[in-house]
Enzyme design. Structure first.
Site, PDB file in Angstrom:
ATOM      1  N   ASP A  52     -17.980   7.979   2.035  1.00  0.00           N
ATOM      2  CA  ASP A  52     -17.954   8.776   3.343  1.00  0.00           C
ATOM      3  C   ASP A  52     -17.509  10.260   2.843  1.00  0.00           C
ATOM      4  OD1 ASP A  52     -15.112   8.463   1.695  1.00  0.00           O
ATOM      5  OD2 ASP A  52     -14.126   7.577   3.977  1.00  0.00           O
ATOM      6  N   SER A  53     -17.995   9.864   1.480  1.00  0.00           N
ATOM      7  CA  SER A  53     -17.904  11.789   0.660  1.00  0.00           C
ATOM      8  C   SER A  53     -19.402  12.185   1.493  1.00  0.00           C
ATOM      9  CB  SER A  53     -18.121  11.419  -0.787  1.00  0.00           C
ATOM     10  OG  SER A  53     -19.297  10.500  -0.688  1.00  0.00           O
ATOM     11  N   GLU A 123     -10.193   1.874   1.602  1.00  0.00           N
ATOM     12  CA  GLU A 123      -9.093   2.420   1.097  1.00  0.00           C
ATOM     13  C   GLU A 123      -7.526   1.458   0.803  1.00  0.00           C
ATOM     14  OE1 GLU A 123      -9.313   6.264   1.217  1.00  0.00           O
ATOM     15  OE2 GLU A 123     -11.213   6.346   0.616  1.00  0.00           O
ATOM     16  N   GLU A 190     -10.105   4.989  -8.902  1.00  0.00           N
ATOM     17  CA  GLU A 190     -10.853   6.692  -8.498  1.00  0.00           C
ATOM     18  C   GLU A 190      -9.446   7.315  -9.049  1.00  0.00           C
ATOM     19  OE1 GLU A 190     -12.160   7.759  -5.372  1.00  0.00           O
ATOM     20  OE2 GLU A 190     -11.861  10.007  -5.906  1.00  0.00           O
TER      21      GLU A 190
END
Ligand code: KIV
Length: 272
Positions: A52-53, A123, A190
């Site tokens: 989704d970056s 996430e 991350e």
């Protein structure tokens, strides 16, 4: 000329687990379009993440929050058309799974049905456990994502390193075990301390893929446009830039403008 296709083994979630067992590191990068996906796949990437970056990289938003399910499906289906070998994982975008596990399942099914991708990523830790389990009931593999989770940027307030304090580190370790138990086939960590990431990778049986999480994990992921140096506005410590495409592409575009203006392009050999 031979028309025989090069033999290759398609990467599946089982192949990734085998790679962890044998100690072979997993190479993963993001992809959002057909042309780039084709280059990445031919270069031997094991996993392509339709992240989704894309919200930042492709659409210019300042966070990952605005991208929609249909936009993710557009990117994912373009990537699928360019890939023969790599496993393709697609991010469930913000607002399409947090409501409840049924919403999560419906979003995951829509992605799989309309894009042809192989797995989804979401996430969060224990708060998404039920969603992971429900998505798995439809036979859809799920990748987890802990540490810095960009969809929660307004809760964190910054993009700094996560889980530096003992309490948050312990929670992350517990969440990692919860996701494994719920059935995730792999986990992204991350921007967390390398020591903690190494501990998670050692304790879990599923592959752990890091971004800004050090070398003691089972694989690495970066945003392709960042590692190619197409972006240049930020330089986090974990980012290795393999090219400076911002400069070389900019140079090529400037040259093109010059050539057109001075009537050098097209020349005699470049026309009919
Ligand atoms: O969206 C994305 O690109 C990601 C990677 C940074 C892991 O989630």
């Amino acid at each position: 000329m031979s028309t025989a296709k090069k033999e290759f083994k398609k990467v599946t979630t089982h192949v990734l687990q085998e790679m962890k067992r044998s100690g072979e590191k997993i190479a993963m990068l993001t992809a959002y379009d057909y042309t780039m996906a084709k280059i990445l796949d031919h270069a031997g990437l094991d996993v392509l993440l339709v992240g989704d970056s894309a919200s930042n990289v492709m659409a210019g938003h300042i966070t990952t929050l605005p991208i929609t399910l249909d936009q993710m499906i557009y990117h994912a289906s373009s990537v699928v058309r360019g890939v023969d070998r790599a496993l393709i994982v697609v991010d469930l975008p913000f607002g399409t799974y947090q409501g409840n596990s049924k919403e999560a399942l419906n979003s995951a099914i829509k992605i799989m049905k309309e894009s042809g991708a192989h797995a989804v990523k979401l996430e969060g830790g224990k708060e998404v456990k039920e969603s992971v389990e429900r998505i798995l009931t439809a036979g859809i593999p799920v990748m987890g994502h802990l540490g810095l989770t960009p969809q929660s940027i307004y809760k964190f307030g910054t993009y700094t390193v996560r889980a530096k304090e003992e309490e948050e580190a312990a929670r992350l370790l517990e969440d990692a075990h919860t996701l494994q138990k719920a059935g995730c086939f792999a986990l992204v960590l991350e921007k967390i301390p390398a020591k903690l990431a190494g501990e998670v990778a050692k304790e879990l049986l599923i592959p752990v893929i890091g971004i800004g999480a050090g070398s003691d994990v089972d694989g690495q992921v970066l945003v392709t446009h960042d590692m190619l140096g197409m972006t240049h506005e930020f330089s986090p410590r974990f980012l290795r830039r393999y090219l400076n495409l911002y400069e070389s592409m900019g140079g090529a575009f400037q040259q093109y403008v010059k050539d057109v203006k001075r009537k050098d392009f097209p020349n005699q050999n470049e026309q009919y």
